[in-house]
Design a protein around this motif. Structure first.
Motif, PDB file in Angstrom:
ATOM      1  N   VAL A  30      38.549  34.243  32.619  1.00 45.73           N
ATOM      2  CA  VAL A  30      38.427  35.271  31.607  1.00 45.73           C
ATOM      3  C   VAL A  30      38.536  36.627  32.345  1.00 45.73           C
ATOM      4  O   VAL A  30      39.045  37.513  32.005  1.00 45.73           O
ATOM      5  CB  VAL A  30      37.299  35.167  30.620  1.00 45.73           C
ATOM      6  N   ARG A  31      37.648  36.681  33.383  1.00 46.56           N
ATOM      7  CA  ARG A  31      37.542  38.098  34.241  1.00 46.56           C
ATOM      8  C   ARG A  31      39.061  38.421  34.876  1.00 46.56           C
ATOM      9  O   ARG A  31      39.359  39.516  35.005  1.00 46.56           O
ATOM     10  CB  ARG A  31      36.476  37.741  35.342  1.00 46.56           C
ATOM     11  N   ARG A  32      39.885  37.266  35.367  1.00 44.94           N
ATOM     12  CA  ARG A  32      40.872  37.725  36.013  1.00 44.94           C
ATOM     13  C   ARG A  32      41.901  38.132  34.851  1.00 44.94           C
ATOM     14  O   ARG A  32      42.652  38.713  34.961  1.00 44.94           O
ATOM     15  CB  ARG A  32      41.414  36.282  36.648  1.00 44.94           C
ATOM     16  N   VAL A  33      41.888  37.326  33.757  1.00 47.40           N
ATOM     17  CA  VAL A  33      42.832  37.787  32.652  1.00 47.40           C
ATOM     18  C   VAL A  33      42.630  38.908  32.090  1.00 47.40           C
ATOM     19  O   VAL A  33      43.531  40.047  32.013  1.00 47.40           O
ATOM     20  CB  VAL A  33      42.810  36.688  31.563  1.00 47.40           C
ATOM     21  N   PHE A  34      41.386  39.381  31.993  1.00 50.43           N
ATOM     22  CA  PHE A  34      40.897  40.680  31.382  1.00 50.43           C
ATOM     23  C   PHE A  34      41.586  41.709  32.485  1.00 50.43           C
ATOM     24  O   PHE A  34      41.823  42.760  32.215  1.00 50.43           O
ATOM     25  CB  PHE A  34      39.485  40.940  31.606  1.00 50.43           C
ATOM     26  N   TRP A  35      41.161  41.947  33.911  1.00 48.22           N
ATOM     27  CA  TRP A  35      41.531  42.820  34.736  1.00 48.22           C
ATOM     28  C   TRP A  35      42.992  42.656  35.109  1.00 48.22           C
ATOM     29  O   TRP A  35      43.436  43.818  35.465  1.00 48.22           O
ATOM     30  CB  TRP A  35      40.891  42.506  36.184  1.00 48.22           C
ATOM     31  N   ARG A  36      43.981  41.704  34.736  1.00 50.14           N
ATOM     32  CA  ARG A  36      45.255  41.906  35.164  1.00 50.14           C
ATOM     33  C   ARG A  36      46.052  42.198  33.987  1.00 50.14           C
ATOM     34  O   ARG A  36      47.230  42.269  33.811  1.00 50.14           O
ATOM     35  CB  ARG A  36      45.444  40.331  35.321  1.00 50.14           C
ATOM     36  N   SER A  37      45.380  42.373  32.617  1.00 51.90           N
ATOM     37  CA  SER A  37      46.032  42.842  31.391  1.00 51.90           C
ATOM     38  C   SER A  37      45.815  44.114  31.181  1.00 51.90           C
ATOM     39  O   SER A  37      44.442  44.284  30.681  1.00 51.90           O
ATOM     40  CB  SER A  37      45.830  41.965  30.316  1.00 51.90           C
ATOM     41  N   LEU A  38      46.337  45.212  31.276  1.00 51.08           N
ATOM     42  CA  LEU A  38      46.135  46.690  30.812  1.00 51.08           C
ATOM     43  C   LEU A  38      46.121  46.638  29.253  1.00 51.08           C
ATOM     44  O   LEU A  38      45.039  47.346  28.898  1.00 51.08           O
ATOM     45  CB  LEU A  38      47.099  47.539  31.371  1.00 51.08           C
ATOM     46  N   GLN A  39      47.030  46.137  28.530  1.00 47.58           N
ATOM     47  CA  GLN A  39      46.844  45.819  27.177  1.00 47.58           C
ATOM     48  C   GLN A  39      45.328  45.334  26.639  1.00 47.58           C
ATOM     49  O   GLN A  39      44.976  45.936  25.777  1.00 47.58           O
ATOM     50  CB  GLN A  39      48.155  45.252  26.592  1.00 47.58           C
ATOM     51  N   LEU A  40      44.922  44.411  27.225  1.00 50.34           N
ATOM     52  CA  LEU A  40      43.690  43.794  26.840  1.00 50.34           C
ATOM     53  C   LEU A  40      42.468  44.390  26.990  1.00 50.34           C
ATOM     54  O   LEU A  40      41.541  44.583  26.406  1.00 50.34           O
ATOM     55  CB  LEU A  40      43.588  42.133  27.672  1.00 50.34           C
ATOM     56  N   ARG A  41      42.664  45.215  28.218  1.00 47.57           N
ATOM     57  CA  ARG A  41      41.326  46.119  28.414  1.00 47.57           C
ATOM     58  C   ARG A  41      41.427  47.240  27.612  1.00 47.57           C
ATOM     59  O   ARG A  41      40.331  47.812  26.996  1.00 47.57           O
ATOM     60  CB  ARG A  41      41.813  46.682  30.068  1.00 47.57           C
ATOM     61  N   VAL A  42      42.546  48.017  27.090  1.00 50.91           N
ATOM     62  CA  VAL A  42      42.786  49.020  26.341  1.00 50.91           C
ATOM     63  C   VAL A  42      42.187  48.679  24.762  1.00 50.91           C
ATOM     64  O   VAL A  42      41.428  49.334  24.329  1.00 50.91           O
ATOM     65  CB  VAL A  42      44.164  49.568  26.288  1.00 50.91           C
ATOM     66  N   VAL A  43      42.702  47.571  24.257  1.00 48.89           N
ATOM     67  CA  VAL A  43      42.198  46.961  23.196  1.00 48.89           C
ATOM     68  C   VAL A  43      40.948  46.657  23.122  1.00 48.89           C
ATOM     69  O   VAL A  43      40.083  46.965  22.139  1.00 48.89           O
ATOM     70  CB  VAL A  43      43.264  45.821  22.666  1.00 48.89           C
TER      71      VAL A  43
END
Length: 579
Positions: A30-43
């Protein structure tokens, strides 16, 4: 057929350890997906901020609604209580002849009686209407303290502490508090309510006494209304958060999608696809970014093409010159060998010249061999002559070839070889050349100190480390040492002749074997070069049996890191007493 082995049952500790391990893996994904996706972090950031803002606004709005509702209900109840108080006072102040029945001590006031209190109770019951609006309880302090109510309200709804507070107040002064209300026959089903208490004194009248009048106002309807409002606020807030998340996702997608396309194009460009370009749509900042990227890609492709042509010309020049020099060098070598063999018949000056020419021809041949070798690597024509050999024998041969040079520099070799054979599939000629280059380099920069040569092997790899205790390397020079013609100190006079291609050729030889050639160095602590090769030709090398950093250096750094924070000033200064 032998019975199948029983499956070993896992202990609770092992199960807990497994759950923790799986939880850490899931959290890591989950941490890797979160830090690799700018869109997920903004949302996610938008949702978190929206939830906080909506929660704060919802709590504030709910508090205001509750306060306003209760204040409105309390104001209306006080107005009704004041009117009821005046009505009761009017009934109690009737002329004596108007009363059909005197009030006797201990008489319960119930609707239907003919006393002033009965008439007042009937009047209050008519004014209150249904019990859902409000109820009235009158307590006569002079008639044994009994309670008289307009409905089936239970007097236990009035807390004793509040009655005591009301007794201390002046006549006509109100006291309001919130408490559950109980009804007769329903003791286990209280309803939220509000009680307004007031004192009524009739001293100087025919009913010379003091009364307590309590208006019990149920707030169950208000509670249901406020619960509905709260649910509505929660639903509206959740919808608002989801709407903001959707808007942020849409807006971010419009920005992230072109950036993602640019990243993919950059990756393909880095992979060698120089014809990669971005589509330009519109005239906004992203469109100008795509235009700039395309211009950069075009200029980069042009420069790379020019450099490739120049590199090809240089490689061809080196290859042609190297091959063309071999023919005249062979002729000169034949003549030099004749002169060298007959040097004893010459005068001392001519004999010395023959020896110098022989030495320089040997050096020239070595340089020419290096140039030819590097040109074969550039042309992709280098190949391996693989055979299963003992690495220890290869190391011993390389050390034997370097003994004469080591003696001239007052250097000794410290060999640390394993007791059993270290077999590996390799081109022994190329590996021996790598080791000679490493040993020559260590002698050159070892400043006459001992050189440690270590050999180790494990199941998958073999490794050879050459450690010197000379000047070492500066930070960042660990990779530069393998560049062609690079020297650590250009002002340092060379004591061993060479082209500056030795370590570059050694690295190419290591890569050709599928291995690693790595360097470590620290200023004042010397340097170490480590050659790691797979034991089976063509296998993938995943690790090395020898550390890159010398163990004594790593141990010293670890000891300093643990000891320095707890040393006293006197010990840290080498044992001197601190003033």
């Amino acid at each position: 057929m032998p019975p199948a082995p029983k499956k070993r049952r896992r202990t609770p500790r092992q199960l807990l350890r497994g759950v923790r391990r799986r939880t850490r893996r899931a959290a890591g994904r989950v941490r890797r997906v979160f830090w690799r996706s700018l869109q997920l972090r903004v949302v996610t950031s938008t949702m978190v901020i929206s939830i906080v803002v909506v929660a704060v606004l919802g709590v504030f709005l709910m508090q205001q609604i509750v306060r306003t509702t209760l204040e409105t209900r309390e104001s209306a109840a006080k107005s009704e209580a004041q009117a009821d108080r005046n009505a009761v006072l009017g009934y109690l102040n009737q002329p004596a002849e108007a009363a059909k029945q005197p009030v006797e001590s201990g008489q319960a006031l119930q609707p239907g009686g003919s006393s002033p209190l009965s008439q007042a109770t009937e009047a209050l019951a008519r004014r209150a209407g249904s019990a859902s609006r409000y109820s009235v309880i009158i307590r006569n302090e002079g008639l044994s303290g009994e309670f008289y109510g307009t409905t089936n309200i239970d007097p236990v709804s009035i807390p004793a502490r509040q009655r005591d507070e009301l007794f201390k107040k002046e006549a006509g002064e109100d006291s309001t508090w919130y408490t559950p209300l109980y009804y007769k026959g329903q003791p286990d089903q209280p309803v939220p309510g509000m009680i307004i208490g007031t004192r009524l004194d009739t001293w100087g009248t025919r009913l010379d006494s003091s009364y307590e009048i309590y208006h019990l106002v149920p707030l169950d309807k208000e509670e249901k209304t406020l619960a509905s409002v709260q649910q509505m606020i929660i639903l509206v807030g959740a919808g608002l958060v989801l709407l903001l998340a959707a808007i942020s996702s849409l807006v971010t997608r419009q920005v992230v999608t072109p950036v993602r396309l640019a990243r993919q194009a950059a990756e393909r460009l880095a992979a060698g696809r120089l014809d990669e370009r971005l589509k330009v749509r519109g005239e906004d900042d992203l469109a100008r970014l795509a235009t700039s990227f395309n211009e950069m890609a075009a200029n980069l492709a042009l420069k790379i093409h020019q450099l490739e042509e120049l590199s090809q010309v240089q490689r061809q020049f080196v290859s042609d010159v190297s091959h063309e020099l071999r023919t005249p060098l062979t002729t000169v070598r034949m003549a030099a060998d004749l002169l060298y063999d007959a040097r004893e018949d010459f005068d001392p000056m001519a004999a010395r010249s023959a020896e110098l020419m022989q030495n320089q021809l040997n050096r020239f041949e070595a340089m020419l061999a290096d140039l030819l070798e590097i040109s074969r690597y550039d042309a992709g024509a280098a190949d391996l002559d693989v055979d299963s050999v003992d690495v220890r024998d290869v190391v011993l041969r390389a050390v034997a070839d370097s003994e004469a040079l080591a003696e001239r520099h007052s250097t000794r070799f410290d060999l640390r070889l394993p007791g059993e054979p270290c077999m590996a599939e390799m081109d022994s000629r190329r590996v021996e050349r790598i080791l000679r280059n490493l040993l020559f380099n260590a002698i050159e920069h070892g400043e006459g100190r001992d050189i440690v040569v270590s050999v180790a092997a494990d199941r998958d790899a073999v490794a050879v480390a050459v450690r010197d205790h000379g000047v070492g390397l500066k930070p960042g020079e660990e990779n530069l040492v393998f560049d062609r013609f690079w020297r650590a100190d250009p002002s340092r006079a060379r004591t061993i002749g060479g082209t500056g291609l030795g370590l570059a050729i050694s690295r190419e030889d290591a890569i050709l074997h599928g291995g690693w050639l790595q360097a470590w160095g620290s200023h004042g602590e010397g340097s170490q070069f480590r050659l790691s090769l797979p034991r089976v030709a063509g296998a993938v090398l995943r690790g090395s049996p020898l550390p890159l950093v010398p163990p004594e250096v790593e141990m010293r750094r670890t000891w300093r890191g643990h000891m320095t924070p707890v040393l006293s000033p006197a010990v840290a200064d080498g044992g001197r007493d601190a003033d």
